[in-house]
Motif scaffolding. Structure first.
Motif, PDB file in Angstrom:
ATOM      1  N   GLU A   6      -1.920  12.045   3.192  1.00  0.00           N
ATOM      2  CA  GLU A   6      -1.494  13.473   2.924  1.00  0.00           C
ATOM      3  C   GLU A   6      -0.377  13.547   4.053  1.00  0.00           C
ATOM      4  OE1 GLU A   6      -5.024  15.410   3.810  1.00  0.00           O
ATOM      5  OE2 GLU A   6      -5.806  15.357   1.645  1.00  0.00           O
ATOM      6  N   LYS A   7       0.383  14.754   3.286  1.00  0.00           N
ATOM      7  CA  LYS A   7       1.394  15.237   4.278  1.00  0.00           C
ATOM      8  C   LYS A   7       0.834  16.020   5.632  1.00  0.00           C
ATOM      9  CE  LYS A   7       5.512  15.557   1.534  1.00  0.00           C
ATOM     10  NZ  LYS A   7       6.591  16.694   0.985  1.00  0.00           N
ATOM     11  N   GLN A   8       1.034  15.668   6.668  1.00  0.00           N
ATOM     12  CA  GLN A   8       0.490  16.262   7.889  1.00  0.00           C
ATOM     13  C   GLN A   8       1.462  17.015   8.827  1.00  0.00           C
ATOM     14  OE1 GLN A   8      -2.694  16.055   8.544  1.00  0.00           O
ATOM     15  NE2 GLN A   8      -3.189  14.271   7.103  1.00  0.00           N
ATOM     16  N   LEU A   9       1.310  18.274   9.366  1.00  0.00           N
ATOM     17  CA  LEU A   9       2.076  19.059  10.172  1.00  0.00           C
ATOM     18  C   LEU A   9       1.260  19.476  11.315  1.00  0.00           C
ATOM     19  CD1 LEU A   9       4.692  20.230  11.006  1.00  0.00           C
ATOM     20  CD2 LEU A   9       4.067  22.272   9.699  1.00  0.00           C
ATOM     21  N   LEU A  10       1.569  18.995  12.512  1.00  0.00           N
ATOM     22  CA  LEU A  10       0.557  19.404  13.705  1.00  0.00           C
ATOM     23  C   LEU A  10       1.441  20.023  14.884  1.00  0.00           C
ATOM     24  CD1 LEU A  10      -0.766  16.683  12.181  1.00  0.00           C
ATOM     25  CD2 LEU A  10      -2.220  16.498  14.073  1.00  0.00           C
ATOM     26  N   TYR A  60       5.048  15.464  12.318  1.00  0.00           N
ATOM     27  CA  TYR A  60       5.330  15.556  10.967  1.00  0.00           C
ATOM     28  C   TYR A  60       5.113  14.222  10.357  1.00  0.00           C
ATOM     29  CZ  TYR A  60       7.164  16.560   6.203  1.00  0.00           C
ATOM     30  OH  TYR A  60       7.503  16.691   4.929  1.00  0.00           O
ATOM     31  N   ALA A  61       4.235  14.053   9.446  1.00  0.00           N
ATOM     32  CA  ALA A  61       4.136  12.601   8.818  1.00  0.00           C
ATOM     33  C   ALA A  61       4.250  12.851   7.313  1.00  0.00           C
ATOM     34  CB  ALA A  61       2.796  12.238   9.188  1.00  0.00           C
ATOM     35  N   SER A  62       5.136  12.211   6.807  1.00  0.00           N
ATOM     36  CA  SER A  62       5.308  12.183   5.142  1.00  0.00           C
ATOM     37  C   SER A  62       5.097  11.013   4.584  1.00  0.00           C
ATOM     38  CB  SER A  62       6.659  13.013   4.957  1.00  0.00           C
ATOM     39  OG  SER A  62       7.090  12.953   3.751  1.00  0.00           O
ATOM     40  N   PRO A  65       0.516  22.607   4.540  1.00  0.00           N
ATOM     41  CA  PRO A  65      -0.292  23.238   5.165  1.00  0.00           C
ATOM     42  C   PRO A  65      -0.587  22.800   6.875  1.00  0.00           C
ATOM     43  CG  PRO A  65      -1.420  22.479   3.172  1.00  0.00           C
ATOM     44  CD  PRO A  65       0.015  22.011   3.297  1.00  0.00           C
ATOM     45  N   PHE A  66      -0.328  23.498   7.744  1.00  0.00           N
ATOM     46  CA  PHE A  66      -0.379  23.078   9.244  1.00  0.00           C
ATOM     47  C   PHE A  66      -2.004  22.962   9.591  1.00  0.00           C
ATOM     48  CE2 PHE A  66      -0.258  27.856   9.700  1.00  0.00           C
ATOM     49  CZ  PHE A  66      -1.309  27.902  10.595  1.00  0.00           C
ATOM     50  N   LEU A 114       0.975  -1.081   0.054  1.00  0.00           N
ATOM     51  CA  LEU A 114      -0.103   0.075  -0.239  1.00  0.00           C
ATOM     52  C   LEU A 114       0.754   1.326   0.001  1.00  0.00           C
ATOM     53  CD1 LEU A 114      -2.795  -1.056   2.704  1.00  0.00           C
ATOM     54  CD2 LEU A 114      -2.907  -1.093  -0.118  1.00  0.00           C
ATOM     55  N   TYR A 115       1.676   1.537   0.925  1.00  0.00           N
ATOM     56  CA  TYR A 115       2.232   2.827   1.172  1.00  0.00           C
ATOM     57  C   TYR A 115       3.220   2.737   2.266  1.00  0.00           C
ATOM     58  CZ  TYR A 115      -1.270   3.793   4.961  1.00  0.00           C
ATOM     59  OH  TYR A 115      -1.835   3.816   5.896  1.00  0.00           O
ATOM     60  N   SER A 116       4.235   3.726   2.350  1.00  0.00           N
ATOM     61  CA  SER A 116       5.054   3.652   3.703  1.00  0.00           C
ATOM     62  C   SER A 116       4.708   5.063   4.215  1.00  0.00           C
ATOM     63  CB  SER A 116       6.539   3.625   3.276  1.00  0.00           C
ATOM     64  OG  SER A 116       6.653   2.493   2.657  1.00  0.00           O
ATOM     65  N   LEU A 117       5.302   5.432   5.533  1.00  0.00           N
ATOM     66  CA  LEU A 117       5.112   6.524   6.202  1.00  0.00           C
ATOM     67  C   LEU A 117       5.969   6.794   7.187  1.00  0.00           C
ATOM     68  CD1 LEU A 117       2.512   8.669   6.260  1.00  0.00           C
ATOM     69  CD2 LEU A 117       1.799   7.606   8.111  1.00  0.00           C
ATOM     70  N   GLN A 118       6.557   8.176   7.032  1.00  0.00           N
ATOM     71  CA  GLN A 118       7.719   8.380   7.782  1.00  0.00           C
ATOM     72  C   GLN A 118       7.063   9.632   8.898  1.00  0.00           C
ATOM     73  OE1 GLN A 118      12.020   9.056   6.457  1.00  0.00           O
ATOM     74  NE2 GLN A 118      10.663   9.692   4.818  1.00  0.00           N
ATOM     75  N   THR A 119       7.261   9.456  10.220  1.00  0.00           N
ATOM     76  CA  THR A 119       6.679  10.266  11.302  1.00  0.00           C
ATOM     77  C   THR A 119       7.797  10.840  12.102  1.00  0.00           C
ATOM     78  OG1 THR A 119       4.730   9.119  11.075  1.00  0.00           O
ATOM     79  CG2 THR A 119       4.823  10.412  12.959  1.00  0.00           C
TER      80      THR A 119
END
Length: 764
Positions: free
Chosen positions: A508-512, A483-485, A566-567, A452-457
């Motif tokens: 989606e890229k996430q910035l929290l 931060y998730a990419s 976008p944060f 499916l996919y990979s995710l870096q956090t």
């Protein structure tokens, strides 16, 4: 053989096995089946007699073999195991751990029990009680029978405290406002003993270090009136003078590197450090003196009190740096009425390396294993700081879920630094036995979902943790950054996005970033209470200050980006309330209500996927697959046209669970449960019809029931639950209750509706 014959056969087989227990008895012995206590008091009320009967039944000894519906399976297993040849192996374990040796009538001392019953009633004010004892034999079984005839109970007419002017007498007299001895209540020896302990506790708060309850006596005058007594509290003449003096604190000496095995109390002038009121003997200069000044509540000249005594010891223990903490008080050689306080502290090894292999489950029905490697330094900067660096790797598979086969692989590292104080420009030191802590965290995780996919956090946080007491705990993260990419998104997943656009939110890229706070209250450790509670409230304020400063407003097209991402900007509130009702020694009713909501504004119009709510699975609604339910009346399974089902998420959550728990046998415990709830979206989503929250939300609740077994191995609890739905919110309105469709004997129904959950630990 039909079902009725089978049931009858099993019943008589169990009955026969129970009866056969007596044939294993030694020659001339009888099986003791228990005691019958009869209370016949003409001068006492029915209520009193009933209470006495219950209480007296608890004090007679011995207790008979445990039984279920008149059968004694533990005794049967003991006999079945025979005589093991060795003190190990299956037969030995069965006999000694599962089985139970017979309780013989020869172990019963009727005269002793008769005296115990006599003393118990008289110690509770029923003077001049008459008791009798006898027994009844039935074949190879015998029952003890006791008859108790209590007289009218004596009541307390007055309670008198010392009236002389001595310091100790005045101190005892000043405690009377909260006395346990009340007028018009029944005389009770236990209450008198508790009163002595209470007075001693109050005196300990007033400096009377050497006093103890044995220096008090309570005289009973039963001649004052008919069935009434006066209680006279006195200090014994033999009480030592030391016990009658209130003490203050003089010297405070700390040995932070004390060892029982070596002579660590040798003092040279260059090993002594003076810090405020403290004298610290630390030849190797292992610790900064200020950590002891923060931990110890006593100051020179303070009146001794037990509260500060215990708080100081608790704080030293809670530093997490010392293996042993010992405290001693001695009368000062130089000043009268003063104590010198000594603290002997044995440090734990400063550095350690630990490897852990874990079995784990989570709310998404994933089960797997994880390997952790942890290095720690318990005194990183000589201030009892705890520095921990860990690396981990693991795999998780979904045993029973909609995404079976799409395994999750995780590797990562994390560093934590904990200070045993508030690191703050303000001077804060909460008055609690628990050390306040400041925690900083940095972490990285790489997660790969097969095909499916990979995710870096990347994660980072800085915050404070403090406990008011053993029941109340606070956690304030001043800032928490995530931060998730995504990476390596496969063609298969892109195809799924085309069929189900909501899947794009996952990658989606996430910035929290922003503060968070949680408050926890629990009294579940008070096992004697009939009702205990757990409550946790949490609040996330993500991107709020940045959004206000930048004036971000996505609805007007004013989206602000940081690092080309976008944060997120939202408020998330969640509350978890649990109630535990003790029904018996081995049974309870556990209930939980969860309510949560997330509100986006400013720079966001949707909650980030990792912060949304999910429902269903091993620790949630167990009759529905993990994360497969909702939102609202939306049917994710019916809408799916791809290889796997997407995790369903929502902005609102409401969940209720209740579970009856009881011990079945040995380490096996059972449960019957009911779960209800759902999640919803706040805004309309054309891809998910029926997902928006409305005033008809109660009509969209899912309901499921089930039963389970819990295997309590002390070091872990293995839980198995089998559940099925009673109400499906995604069916047409009017057809959502499915009770009339239940058909346990139908394989097609079982395949579609029965959900098996395997987990570690209780669901709540």
């Amino acid at each position: 053989m039909n079902n009725n014959h089978l049931v009858s056969f099993l019943f008589f087989a169990m009955l026969a096995s129970s009866c056969s227990n007596t044939r294993f008895l030694p020659e001339g012995e009888l099986l003791y089946t228990g005691a019958i206590v009869t209370v016949e008091g003409k001068e006492t009320s029915k209520k009193e007699n009933k209470a006495l009967k219950t209480a007296l039944g608890e004090v007679v000894r011995p207790k008979p073999n445990s039984s279920i519906l008149g059968l004694r399976p533990k005794l049967y297993i003991y006999n079945l195991a025979g005589t093991p040849k060795k003190e190990k192996g299956w037969r030995y374990w069965l006999k000694t751990k599962v089985g139970e040796a017979p309780v013989l009538y020869s172990q019963v001392d009727l005269e002793y029990n008769k005296n115990v019953l006599q003393n118990f009633t008289e110690n509770n004010g029923y003077f001049n009680t008459k008791t009798a004892a006898d027994s009844t034999r039935h074949g190879k079984k015998a029952t003890a029978e006791y008859l108790v005839k209590p007289a009218k109970q004596y009541k307390i007419r007055a309670v008198k405290f010392p009236v002389d002017s001595a310091v100790i007498s005045s101190a005892v007299r000043n405690t009377r406002r909260r006395s346990l001895l009340k007028k018009e209540e029944g005389y009770s020896l236990n209450t008198i003993k508790e009163e002595r302990i209470r007075i001693d506790s109050r005196l300990k708060e007033k400096g009377f270090f050497y006093f103890n309850p044995d220096y008090l006596k309570v005289q009973v005058d039963s001649t004052v009136a008919d069935h009434q007594v006066d209680l006279i509290v006195k200090i014994k003449e033999e009480a030592p003078k030391l016990a009658e003096i209130p003490y203050k604190i003089n010297k405070i000496i700390v040995y932070p590197n004390y060892s029982i095995s070596s002579d660590s109390l040798k003092i040279s002038i260059d090993t002594i450090t003076k810090y405020n009121d403290l004298t610290i003997i630390d030849p190797e200069n292992l610790f900064k003196p200020r950590i002891f000044d923060r931990a110890l509540y006593f100051k020179k000249g303070d009146l001794y009190n037990r509260t500060d005594h215990n708080l100081s010891l608790n704080r030293l223990v809670n530093l997490g740096t010392f293996k042993f903490v010992k405290n001693q008080f001695k009368v000062s050689d130089t000043l009268g009425n003063y104590l010198d306080a000594y603290y002997y502290l044995t440090p734990l090894p400063k550095k350690s390396l630990r490897m852990e292999l874990l079995a784990k489950t989570n709310s998404a029905n994933y089960t797997g294993t994880e390997l952790n490697l942890n290095w720690s330094n318990r005194n990183a900067f000589r201030g009892a700081e705890l520095l921990t660096i860990s690396a981990f790797g693991g795999v998780e598979v979904q045993v029973s879920g909609q995404n079976n086969g799409f395994n999750v692989y995780r590797v990562g590292t994390e560093a934590n630094l904990i200070w045993p104080r508030f690191v703050s420009p303000f001077k804060l030191n909460p008055s609690s036995g628990f050390v306040p802590k400041t925690k900083a965290t940095l972490g990285y995780e790489f997660q790969n979902r097969t095909n499916l996919y990979s995710l870096q956090t990347f994660k980072g946080s800085f915050g404070y943790l403090w406990k008011e007491n053993e029941r109340k705990e606070h956690l304030l993260n001043v800032t928490e950054i995530t931060y998730a990419s995504p990476q390596n998104i496969t063609n298969l997943y892109h195809e799924q996005i085309a069929n189900n656009p909501s899947l794009e939110k996952v990658v989606e890229k996430q910035l929290l970033f922003g503060p968070s706070y949680s408050y926890t209250y629990t009294n579940t450790l008070q096992t004697r209470k009939k009702n205990t509670f757990y409550y946790k409230a949490s609040l996330d304020l993500v991107g709020n200050i940045a959004g206000l400063v930048s004036g971000a407003n996505i609805r007007k097209g004013d989206t602000i980006k940081l690092f080309d991402v976008p944060f997120s900007q939202f408020i998330k509130i969640e509350q978890d309330f649990r109630h535990y009702l003790k029904l018996g020694k081995e049974s309870q009713l556990a209930s939980r209500i969860i309510a949560g909501a997330g509100f986006t504004y400013g720079n966001s119009n949707e909650m980030p996927f990792i912060k949304q709510f999910f429902i269903g699975g091993t620790n949630s609604l167990r009759a529905f697959r993990a994360r497969s339910l909702g939102p609202g009346s939306f049917d994710g399974a019916a809408a799916n046209t791809g290889t796997f089902l997407a995790d369903q998420s929502g902005d609102l959550k409401l969940e209720f669970n209740t579970e009856y728990r009881t011990k079945i046998y040995g380490l096996v415990k059972g449960a019957l449960f009911l779960d209800a709830g759902n999640i919803w979206l706040l805004n309309e989503n054309p891809d998910k019809p029926g997902a928006k929250f409305s005033k008809k939300f109660l009509n969209e609740l899912a309901v499921g029931v089930g039963a389970g077994l819990r295997f309590d191995f002390s070091f872990l609890i293995l839980r198995t639950d089998l559940a099925f739905p009673l109400r499906k919110p995604y069916l047409p309105n009017g057809d959502r209750w499915v009770l009339d469709q239940i058909s346990l004997g139908n394989s097609a129904w079982r395949k579609e509706n029965l959900v098996f959950n395997l987990a570690i630990g209780y669901p709540f």
